[in-house]
Write an enzyme that holds these catalytic residues in place. Structure first.
Site, PDB file in Angstrom:
ATOM      1  N   ASP A 112       2.458 -15.318  -5.546  1.00 10.81           N
ATOM      2  CA  ASP A 112       1.798 -16.500  -5.014  1.00 10.81           C
ATOM      3  C   ASP A 112       2.834 -17.615  -5.107  1.00 10.81           C
ATOM      4  OD1 ASP A 112      -0.421 -14.866  -5.054  1.00 10.81           O
ATOM      5  OD2 ASP A 112      -1.664 -16.217  -6.249  1.00 10.81           O
TER       6      ASP A 112
ATOM      7  N   HIS B  71       5.207  -8.614  -7.912  1.00 11.36           N
ATOM      8  CA  HIS B  71       4.834  -7.271  -7.485  1.00 11.36           C
ATOM      9  C   HIS B  71       5.844  -6.686  -6.508  1.00 11.36           C
ATOM     10  CE1 HIS B  71       0.601  -7.482  -9.067  1.00 11.36           C
ATOM     11  NE2 HIS B  71       0.901  -8.773  -9.019  1.00 11.36           N
TER      12      HIS B  71
ATOM     13  N   SER C   5       8.783 -20.591 -11.821  1.00 14.01           N
ATOM     14  CA  SER C   5      10.142 -20.268 -11.409  1.00 14.01           C
ATOM     15  C   SER C   5      10.209 -19.915  -9.934  1.00 14.01           C
ATOM     16  CB  SER C   5      10.712 -19.134 -12.254  1.00 14.01           C
ATOM     17  OG  SER C   5      12.115 -19.146 -12.152  1.00 14.01           O
TER      18      SER C   5
END
Length: 269
Positions: free
Chosen positions: A77, A135, A237
């Site tokens: 995200d 992911h 980050s």
């Protein structure tokens, strides 16, 4: 050790501390309110035992991902702060701020530089409000993991606009990946406050420690499936992805907020 690493270590000690339940609920609630966390896919803020636990939260509701085998999905995200075609070896950390992927990836990846030149790239910025697990963007084989110690400058838009070669100065972990005989890289860039990155398939990796030498892990037949959780940041980050020339066509996502599982590019062949 740089001051950004020291600050991050101290904040990390606070963030991972499990305070008495009533006090922890207040800390979590304040954090959720300040950063406007959307917890509709997660447990409520009061259920997390520490700030780190809240920050690295897992999805409580399984998220649908784009299952098309020709499509790469977003690993996170995030906000897409920059993307496009490389100019030889040059990419943008933000508009007007160029850097060389050769400096970012270091000589440890030099044998693949020619493949990457004039390829494509995309920058994913994770703000404090985002889901911070990352992911697998497709089915792929990990050939190499490279941990490069460094500084921990903030990676928000303000710093991207003023700190030259920020990505190449910060601590980072590089994954060298193969998908159907094509090459791509994922670069996980550390940032101020904690600055730690976890990789579930390689527990030996320890970031923001006293380690100052580059660590390299080579793999044989280390395969990951699209959507697999690779690990997580222990504070906000950036992830940068590079694809070899002629591999993919990027979606027009510049400046957009996207979700893990959403399509970001399609294979050309």
């Amino acid at each position: 050790m740089h001051i950004t690493n020291i600050i991050s270590q101290y904040f990390g000690k606070f963030a991972k501390t499990e305070f008495p339940s009533f006090f922890q609920k207040i800390i979590n609630g304040v954090y959720a309110k300040i950063f406007k966390l959307d917890l509709s896919e997660f447990r409520g803020a009061k259920y997390y035992k520490s700030l780190t636990d809240l920050f690295t939260r897992e999805l409580a509701i399984a998220r649908e991902i784009d299952e098309d085998k020709e499509v790469f999905i977003s690993p996170t995200d995030s906000l897409i702060t920059q993307c496009g075609n490389l100019d030889e070896d040059l990419a943008l950390q933000i508009k007007g701020m160029e850097y060389s992927f050769e400096e970012l990836l270091t000589y440890n990846c030099a044998n693949n530089f020619d493949k990457l030149k004039n390829g494509t790239y995309m920058n994913f910025y994770l703000s404090p409000r985002d889901y911070h697990r990352y992911h697998a963007p497709c089915d792929f084989e990990v050939k190499k993991l490279i941990h490069i110690p460094g500084k921990l400058y903030p990676v928000n838009l303000k710093y991207l606009n003023k700190q030259i070669d920020l990505f190449a100065e910060n601590e980072r972990v590089i994954l060298e990946c193969i998908h159907e005989e094509k090459l791509f890289y994922m670069v996980f860039v550390g940032a101020l406050n904690v600055g730690q990155m976890v990789f579930e398939f390689e527990p030996k990796v320890e970031t923001n420690t006293k380690i100052r030498d580059i660590q390299i892990y080579d793999y044989e037949e280390k395969f990951l499936k699209k959507g697999d959780c690779l690990g997580y940041f222990k504070m906000g980050s950036t992830v940068v992805m590079f694809w070899e020339k002629g591999f993919v066509e990027l979606e027009n996502l510049l400046g957009q907020s996207i979700k893990y599982g959403q399509g970001i590019c399609k294979k050309l062949v």
